[in-house]
Scaffold this motif. Structure first.
Motif, PDB file in Angstrom:
ATOM      1  N   VAL A  30      26.928  29.495  62.819  1.00  0.00           N
ATOM      2  CA  VAL A  30      27.912  28.462  62.519  1.00  0.00           C
ATOM      3  C   VAL A  30      27.862  28.094  61.048  1.00  0.00           C
ATOM      4  CG1 VAL A  30      28.524  26.032  62.912  1.00  0.00           C
ATOM      5  CG2 VAL A  30      28.047  27.527  64.852  1.00  0.00           C
ATOM      6  N   ASP A  31      26.655  28.045  60.486  1.00  0.00           N
ATOM      7  CA  ASP A  31      26.536  27.723  59.058  1.00  0.00           C
ATOM      8  C   ASP A  31      27.255  28.753  58.201  1.00  0.00           C
ATOM      9  OD1 ASP A  31      24.717  29.623  59.867  1.00  0.00           O
ATOM     10  OD2 ASP A  31      23.078  28.902  58.609  1.00  0.00           O
ATOM     11  N   ASP A  32      27.155  30.034  58.590  1.00  0.00           N
ATOM     12  CA  ASP A  32      27.843  31.082  57.839  1.00  0.00           C
ATOM     13  C   ASP A  32      29.362  30.929  57.930  1.00  0.00           C
ATOM     14  OD1 ASP A  32      25.442  32.255  57.083  1.00  0.00           O
ATOM     15  OD2 ASP A  32      25.404  33.608  58.804  1.00  0.00           O
ATOM     16  N   VAL A  33      29.846  30.587  59.118  1.00  0.00           N
ATOM     17  CA  VAL A  33      31.283  30.418  59.318  1.00  0.00           C
ATOM     18  C   VAL A  33      31.811  29.260  58.481  1.00  0.00           C
ATOM     19  CG1 VAL A  33      33.081  29.846  60.998  1.00  0.00           C
ATOM     20  CG2 VAL A  33      31.243  31.407  61.637  1.00  0.00           C
ATOM     21  N   ILE A  34      31.063  28.171  58.438  1.00  0.00           N
ATOM     22  CA  ILE A  34      31.474  27.011  57.657  1.00  0.00           C
ATOM     23  C   ILE A  34      31.575  27.361  56.179  1.00  0.00           C
ATOM     24  CG2 ILE A  34      30.777  24.717  56.863  1.00  0.00           C
ATOM     25  CD1 ILE A  34      29.532  24.310  59.676  1.00  0.00           C
ATOM     26  N   ARG A  35      30.555  28.035  55.667  1.00  0.00           N
ATOM     27  CA  ARG A  35      30.580  28.411  54.256  1.00  0.00           C
ATOM     28  C   ARG A  35      31.734  29.373  53.963  1.00  0.00           C
ATOM     29  NH1 ARG A  35      24.870  28.274  54.899  1.00  0.00           N
ATOM     30  NH2 ARG A  35      24.843  30.468  55.478  1.00  0.00           N
ATOM     31  N   GLU A  36      31.968  30.297  54.875  1.00  0.00           N
ATOM     32  CA  GLU A  36      33.058  31.262  54.689  1.00  0.00           C
ATOM     33  C   GLU A  36      34.406  30.545  54.628  1.00  0.00           C
ATOM     34  OE1 GLU A  36      34.451  35.461  54.728  1.00  0.00           O
ATOM     35  OE2 GLU A  36      32.464  34.581  54.524  1.00  0.00           O
ATOM     36  N   LYS A  37      34.611  29.597  55.540  1.00  0.00           N
ATOM     37  CA  LYS A  37      35.884  28.864  55.566  1.00  0.00           C
ATOM     38  C   LYS A  37      36.051  28.009  54.317  1.00  0.00           C
ATOM     39  CE  LYS A  37      37.396  28.737  60.319  1.00  0.00           C
ATOM     40  NZ  LYS A  37      38.206  27.946  61.273  1.00  0.00           N
ATOM     41  N   CYS A  38      34.956  27.442  53.827  1.00  0.00           N
ATOM     42  CA  CYS A  38      35.037  26.625  52.623  1.00  0.00           C
ATOM     43  C   CYS A  38      35.376  27.479  51.404  1.00  0.00           C
ATOM     44  CB  CYS A  38      33.726  25.878  52.408  1.00  0.00           C
ATOM     45  SG  CYS A  38      33.477  24.497  53.559  1.00  0.00           S
ATOM     46  N   ARG A  39      34.801  28.665  51.311  1.00  0.00           N
ATOM     47  CA  ARG A  39      35.142  29.562  50.197  1.00  0.00           C
ATOM     48  C   ARG A  39      36.610  29.962  50.281  1.00  0.00           C
ATOM     49  NH1 ARG A  39      29.867  31.820  51.106  1.00  0.00           N
ATOM     50  NH2 ARG A  39      30.764  33.373  52.504  1.00  0.00           N
ATOM     51  N   TRP A  40      37.057  30.285  51.500  1.00  0.00           N
ATOM     52  CA  TRP A  40      38.477  30.619  51.680  1.00  0.00           C
ATOM     53  C   TRP A  40      39.357  29.457  51.240  1.00  0.00           C
ATOM     54  CZ3 TRP A  40      42.625  28.508  54.125  1.00  0.00           C
ATOM     55  CH2 TRP A  40      43.749  29.330  54.292  1.00  0.00           C
ATOM     56  N   PHE A  41      38.954  28.254  51.597  1.00  0.00           N
ATOM     57  CA  PHE A  41      39.741  27.071  51.245  1.00  0.00           C
ATOM     58  C   PHE A  41      39.840  26.907  49.727  1.00  0.00           C
ATOM     59  CE2 PHE A  41      39.794  22.604  50.021  1.00  0.00           C
ATOM     60  CZ  PHE A  41      40.970  22.173  50.616  1.00  0.00           C
ATOM     61  N   VAL A  42      38.725  27.078  49.045  1.00  0.00           N
ATOM     62  CA  VAL A  42      38.710  26.950  47.584  1.00  0.00           C
ATOM     63  C   VAL A  42      39.685  27.944  46.949  1.00  0.00           C
ATOM     64  CG1 VAL A  42      37.311  27.390  45.526  1.00  0.00           C
ATOM     65  CG2 VAL A  42      36.402  25.976  47.377  1.00  0.00           C
ATOM     66  N   VAL A  43      39.626  29.191  47.392  1.00  0.00           N
ATOM     67  CA  VAL A  43      40.505  30.224  46.841  1.00  0.00           C
ATOM     68  C   VAL A  43      41.960  29.952  47.230  1.00  0.00           C
ATOM     69  CG1 VAL A  43      41.103  32.681  46.949  1.00  0.00           C
ATOM     70  CG2 VAL A  43      38.705  31.975  46.721  1.00  0.00           C
ATOM     71  N   SER A  44      42.173  29.560  48.478  1.00  0.00           N
ATOM     72  CA  SER A  44      43.526  29.286  48.956  1.00  0.00           C
ATOM     73  C   SER A  44      44.183  28.152  48.184  1.00  0.00           C
ATOM     74  CB  SER A  44      43.490  28.937  50.452  1.00  0.00           C
ATOM     75  OG  SER A  44      44.760  28.521  50.909  1.00  0.00           O
ATOM     76  N   ARG A  45      43.441  27.052  47.986  1.00  0.00           N
ATOM     77  CA  ARG A  45      43.990  25.913  47.247  1.00  0.00           C
ATOM     78  C   ARG A  45      44.264  26.276  45.794  1.00  0.00           C
ATOM     79  NH1 ARG A  45      46.963  23.227  49.099  1.00  0.00           N
ATOM     80  NH2 ARG A  45      47.138  25.124  50.281  1.00  0.00           N
ATOM     81  N   THR A  46      43.396  27.092  45.207  1.00  0.00           N
ATOM     82  CA  THR A  46      43.578  27.481  43.816  1.00  0.00           C
ATOM     83  C   THR A  46      44.798  28.382  43.663  1.00  0.00           C
ATOM     84  OG1 THR A  46      41.177  27.363  43.503  1.00  0.00           O
ATOM     85  CG2 THR A  46      42.449  28.507  41.816  1.00  0.00           C
ATOM     86  N   LEU A  47      44.951  29.320  44.577  1.00  0.00           N
ATOM     87  CA  LEU A  47      46.130  30.192  44.545  1.00  0.00           C
ATOM     88  C   LEU A  47      47.410  29.388  44.739  1.00  0.00           C
ATOM     89  CD1 LEU A  47      44.887  33.255  46.641  1.00  0.00           C
ATOM     90  CD2 LEU A  47      45.401  33.240  44.188  1.00  0.00           C
ATOM     91  N   ALA A  48      47.384  28.441  45.676  1.00  0.00           N
ATOM     92  CA  ALA A  48      48.569  27.622  45.948  1.00  0.00           C
ATOM     93  C   ALA A  48      48.961  26.812  44.712  1.00  0.00           C
ATOM     94  CB  ALA A  48      48.306  26.695  47.134  1.00  0.00           C
ATOM     95  N   ALA A  49      47.968  26.340  43.961  1.00  0.00           N
ATOM     96  CA  ALA A  49      48.245  25.569  42.747  1.00  0.00           C
ATOM     97  C   ALA A  49      48.960  26.410  41.695  1.00  0.00           C
ATOM     98  CB  ALA A  49      46.945  25.008  42.180  1.00  0.00           C
ATOM     99  N   HIS A  50      48.813  27.728  41.796  1.00  0.00           N
ATOM    100  CA  HIS A  50      49.473  28.649  40.862  1.00  0.00           C
ATOM    101  C   HIS A  50      50.654  29.375  41.504  1.00  0.00           C
ATOM    102  CE1 HIS A  50      46.517  28.521  37.504  1.00  0.00           C
ATOM    103  NE2 HIS A  50      45.671  28.189  38.476  1.00  0.00           N
ATOM    104  N   GLN A  51      51.080  28.922  42.686  1.00  0.00           N
ATOM    105  CA  GLN A  51      52.161  29.579  43.423  1.00  0.00           C
ATOM    106  C   GLN A  51      51.867  31.060  43.632  1.00  0.00           C
ATOM    107  OE1 GLN A  51      53.267  27.495  40.484  1.00  0.00           O
ATOM    108  NE2 GLN A  51      52.934  25.932  42.060  1.00  0.00           N
ATOM    109  N   GLN A  52      50.608  31.373  43.968  1.00  0.00           N
ATOM    110  CA  GLN A  52      50.193  32.764  44.164  1.00  0.00           C
ATOM    111  C   GLN A  52      49.524  32.944  45.534  1.00  0.00           C
ATOM    112  OE1 GLN A  52      50.693  35.285  42.157  1.00  0.00           O
ATOM    113  NE2 GLN A  52      51.325  34.304  40.251  1.00  0.00           N
ATOM    114  N   SER A  53      49.964  32.194  46.535  1.00  0.00           N
ATOM    115  CA  SER A  53      49.311  32.223  47.843  1.00  0.00           C
ATOM    116  C   SER A  53      49.301  33.607  48.480  1.00  0.00           C
ATOM    117  CB  SER A  53      50.005  31.226  48.799  1.00  0.00           C
ATOM    118  OG  SER A  53      49.817  29.902  48.357  1.00  0.00           O
TER     119      SER A  53
END
Length: 228
Positions: A30-53
């Motif tokens: 579960v700890d691995d899944v949480i970290r994986e989702k958080c990394r995805w979130f960081v990248v996803s939010r950053t891409l969205a901020a640049h309209q590059q989702s």
């Protein structure tokens, strides 16, 4: 710390706090899944901020623990029994080292987002998974050789002043397990996590932190140049 918006930086820090709380969840994998989702979130939010989702899949080798290769998936499968066997020891170590591990995980998440944000602002959007994989190698090499001791201590102090942040972060970490990955997803957190994130952001604006980020940028660029 960069020209990134305060809102985006806040998202990175929140994700880092939630990810760091995974070490306190006493369930294998579960700890691995949480970290994986958080990394995805960081990248996803950053891409969205640049309209590059749409680049989220191409960047998978940059943020995913197993990358986007069959070899990575097979290695993860092979290691699974060993991870289960060693889980109690890993969890004990994670708890004992949390005073250092928590701020280090927050710093990692911030730098994952910040580095991608810098690449996107420079107009160098990685169009292929191969380029994203090189970014990951350069990032890991740079992160491993940086000295974060001063910043770790400052982050620990800033979080220690927020009562209940750990319990709130654990609750937030558990909540994201059932969430599907969506490009418009936001992390729903309790007030203590947001307050902790605000205190950490203040640390990120200190001159010594800005100097450290500049050094990270130089080392990352050099490492990436060697791989290209």
């Amino acid at each position: 710390m960069t020209s990134s918006s305060s809102w985006l930086i806040h998202q990175w820090v929140v994700a880092g706090i939630v990810s760091s709380a995974s070490r306190f969840v006493p369930i294998p994998f579960v700890d691995d899944v949480i970290r994986e989702k958080c990394r995805w979130f960081v990248v996803s939010r950053t891409l969205a901020a640049h309209q590059q989702s749409e680049a989220i899949e191409a960047l998978k080798p940059y943020y995913s623990s197993s990358g986007d290769s069959l070899r990575g998936c097979l290695l993860a499968f092979i290691r699974m029994p060993l991870k289960v066997l060693l889980f109690p020891i890993r969890k004990l170590v994670a708890l004992v080292t949390s005073i250092h591990g928590v701020p280090l995980e927050i710093m990692r998440m911030v730098l994952v987002g910040r580095t991608l944000d810098r690449v996107l602002r420079d107009g160098e959007v990685p169009p292929t998974s191969g380029q994203a994989a090189r970014m990951r190698l350069a990032f890991d090499d740079t992160f491993t050789h940086m000295d974060f001791r001063v910043i770790r201590a400052a982050m620990s102090d800033s979080l220690s002043s927020v009562s209940g942040w750990k319990a709130a972060a654990i609750a937030s970490a558990k909540q994201i397990l059932g969430h599907e990955k969506r490009s418009d997803e936001t992390l729903t957190t309790e007030s203590q996590v947001d307050t902790g994130a605000e205190r950490v952001q203040a640390v990120l604006e200190r001159p010594e932190t800005l100097e450290l980020f500049a050094e990270f940028d130089r080392r990352f660029d050099a490492a990436l140049s060697r791989l290209n």
